[in-house]
Design a protein around this motif. Structure first.
Motif, PDB file in Angstrom:
ATOM      1  N   UNK A  53       7.953  33.276  35.349  1.00 29.41           N
ATOM      2  CA  UNK A  53       9.304  33.666  34.946  1.00 29.41           C
ATOM      3  C   UNK A  53      10.215  33.853  36.159  1.00 29.41           C
ATOM      4  N   UNK A  54       9.686  34.425  37.273  1.00 31.44           N
ATOM      5  CA  UNK A  54      10.515  34.644  38.454  1.00 31.44           C
ATOM      6  C   UNK A  54      11.008  33.317  39.028  1.00 31.44           C
ATOM      7  N   UNK A  55      10.123  32.327  39.061  1.00 30.60           N
ATOM      8  CA  UNK A  55      10.539  31.023  39.592  1.00 30.60           C
ATOM      9  C   UNK A  55      11.601  30.410  38.683  1.00 30.60           C
ATOM     10  N   UNK A  56      11.452  30.550  37.392  1.00 27.98           N
ATOM     11  CA  UNK A  56      12.436  30.004  36.455  1.00 27.98           C
ATOM     12  C   UNK A  56      13.808  30.611  36.702  1.00 27.98           C
ATOM     13  N   UNK A  57      13.859  31.917  36.909  1.00 27.46           N
ATOM     14  CA  UNK A  57      15.118  32.596  37.184  1.00 27.46           C
ATOM     15  C   UNK A  57      15.711  32.099  38.505  1.00 27.46           C
TER      16      UNK A  57
ATOM     17  N   UNK B 251      19.668  28.997  41.503  1.00 26.49           N
ATOM     18  CA  UNK B 251      19.911  28.017  42.567  1.00 26.49           C
ATOM     19  C   UNK B 251      20.761  26.858  42.070  1.00 26.49           C
ATOM     20  N   UNK B 252      20.436  26.305  40.906  1.00 24.04           N
ATOM     21  CA  UNK B 252      21.175  25.157  40.377  1.00 24.04           C
ATOM     22  C   UNK B 252      22.643  25.515  40.164  1.00 24.04           C
TER      23      UNK B 252
ATOM     24  N   UNK C 287      12.877  37.927  53.569  1.00 25.40           N
ATOM     25  CA  UNK C 287      13.408  38.619  52.395  1.00 25.40           C
ATOM     26  C   UNK C 287      13.274  40.128  52.571  1.00 25.40           C
ATOM     27  N   UNK C 288      14.400  40.811  52.459  1.00 22.25           N
ATOM     28  CA  UNK C 288      14.368  42.270  52.580  1.00 22.25           C
ATOM     29  C   UNK C 288      13.864  42.924  51.304  1.00 22.25           C
ATOM     30  N   UNK C 289      14.065  42.253  50.152  1.00 24.18           N
ATOM     31  CA  UNK C 289      13.621  42.819  48.883  1.00 24.18           C
ATOM     32  C   UNK C 289      12.119  42.671  48.668  1.00 24.18           C
ATOM     33  N   UNK C 290      11.558  41.544  49.079  1.00 24.47           N
ATOM     34  CA  UNK C 290      10.151  41.260  48.795  1.00 24.47           C
ATOM     35  C   UNK C 290       9.255  41.329  50.029  1.00 24.47           C
ATOM     36  N   UNK C 291       9.857  41.320  51.213  1.00 25.82           N
ATOM     37  CA  UNK C 291       9.067  41.323  52.434  1.00 25.82           C
ATOM     38  C   UNK C 291       8.446  39.970  52.758  1.00 25.82           C
TER      39      UNK C 291
ATOM     40  N   UNK D 176      16.730  37.099  47.639  1.00 26.82           N
ATOM     41  CA  UNK D 176      17.308  38.447  47.563  1.00 26.82           C
ATOM     42  C   UNK D 176      18.536  38.496  46.667  1.00 26.82           C
ATOM     43  N   UNK D 177      19.119  37.336  46.363  1.00 30.09           N
ATOM     44  CA  UNK D 177      20.276  37.298  45.471  1.00 30.09           C
ATOM     45  C   UNK D 177      19.867  37.290  44.008  1.00 30.09           C
TER      46      UNK D 177
END
Length: 293
Positions: free
Chosen positions: A1-5, A10-11, A146-150, A209-210
């Motif tokens: 699901x994360x990749x789909x988002x 991105x598109x 990435x500051x959110x995920x490291x 991060x966006x």
């Protein structure tokens, strides 16, 4: 699901960034759809205006303003994308995509006939080159953090041990059955698709991060907002450009002549030739092709 988002985000952002100056992506339709095998999904239809991005040999036979129609059916993790041009009936591109949580090890991902190894290209968002005009340091996976995920930056060999990992499998079929342009056009299409895939997936990763933490509903709202902004950019630029300049007629003529008298009536100066009977080469009609400028 994360990749789909991340992919949807991105598109939408990429399309808006690439639009302007009368070119870019105009969204015509974006609606839900149902596939008998893959279930509920989304169908989109877009018009891609890209005249200035074509090589000179291709711009020579297309109108000043033209667009490619893209129709896509997204039944994640399986999608179908088709491209067509209304005045080029022999042009077609079809791309099937399947996303899987591996590093590209599935040699029969579409479940029918395995693609011959010689026809498979492995694209690496870290090491494969992209056109210089598309390079941004902030979108370089080797410099990204990435500051959110490291996560990040990516290092050589990342495909073997990086977790999580996602592979986008693409089966690309393209055809342009026009004598003299087929090979060159098909090679251009494959190279363009490769560049788009590399740039787009680099952006999906480095923009994490966006979009990280967004729900599917939230990214759909973002998608709608960006589509409206992108459409406005494309249409505004086209309106400001004014009416297109007169283009050369899109027809050609062929004239077959066999004698000097006919050539002179056409205003063609002929050169003295040796007696055909003295030559071992058989005499044949002369065919002139001309396209008005």
């Amino acid at each position: 699901m994360k990749y789909r988002i991340g992919q949807l985000y991105m598109i939408s952002k990429h399309s808006c960034e690439q639009s302007g100056g009368g070119e870019g992506v105009e969204v015509v339709r974006n609606e839900s759809d149902i596939h008998p095998q893959h279930g509920v999904g989304q169908m989109t239809e877009k018009r891609i205006y890209l005249n200035s991005k074509l090589p000179s040999w291709a711009r020579a036979f297309v109108p000043r303003f033209f667009y490619v129609t893209e129709k896509a059916w997204n039944f994640y993790p399986y999608t179908i994308t088709e491209y067509s041009v209304s005045y080029l009936p022999k042009f077609s591109v079809r791309i099937e995509t399947r996303f899987e949580n591996n590093n590209g090890t599935n040699d029969n991902v579409f479940g029918d006939t395995p693609t011959p190894a010689g026809n498979v290209s492995f694209l690496d968002i870290l090491s494969d080159p992209i056109p210089e005009r598309h390079y941004k340091e902030s979108e370089d996976p080797s410099r990204w953090l990435s500051t959110k995920t490291g996560r990040g930056p990516l290092e050589e060999g990342w495909r073997e041990d990086h977790k999580p990992i996602m592979c986008s499998y693409k089966r690309v079929q393209c055809s342009f059955e026009v004598y003299g342009f087929q090979t060159r056009t098909e090679e251009f299409i494959h190279k363009t698709i490769q560049d788009i895939l590399l740039v787009g997936h680099r952006q999906a990763v480095t923009w994490i991060d966006e979009w990280h933490g967004l729900s599917l509903e939230e990214v759909r709202e973002y998608e709608q907002t960006m589509q409206e902004k992108t459409n406005s950019k494309v249409k505004s630029s086209q309106n400001n450009a004014g009416p297109p300049a007169a283009s050369r007629p899109v027809f050609s003529r062929s004239i077959s002549v066999t004698d000097e008298c006919s050539l002179k009536k056409m205003g063609v100066t002929t050169a003295a030739m040796s007696d055909p009977s003295a030559s071992s080469v058989p005499h044949s009609p002369i065919r002139l092709h001309s396209t008005p400028e």
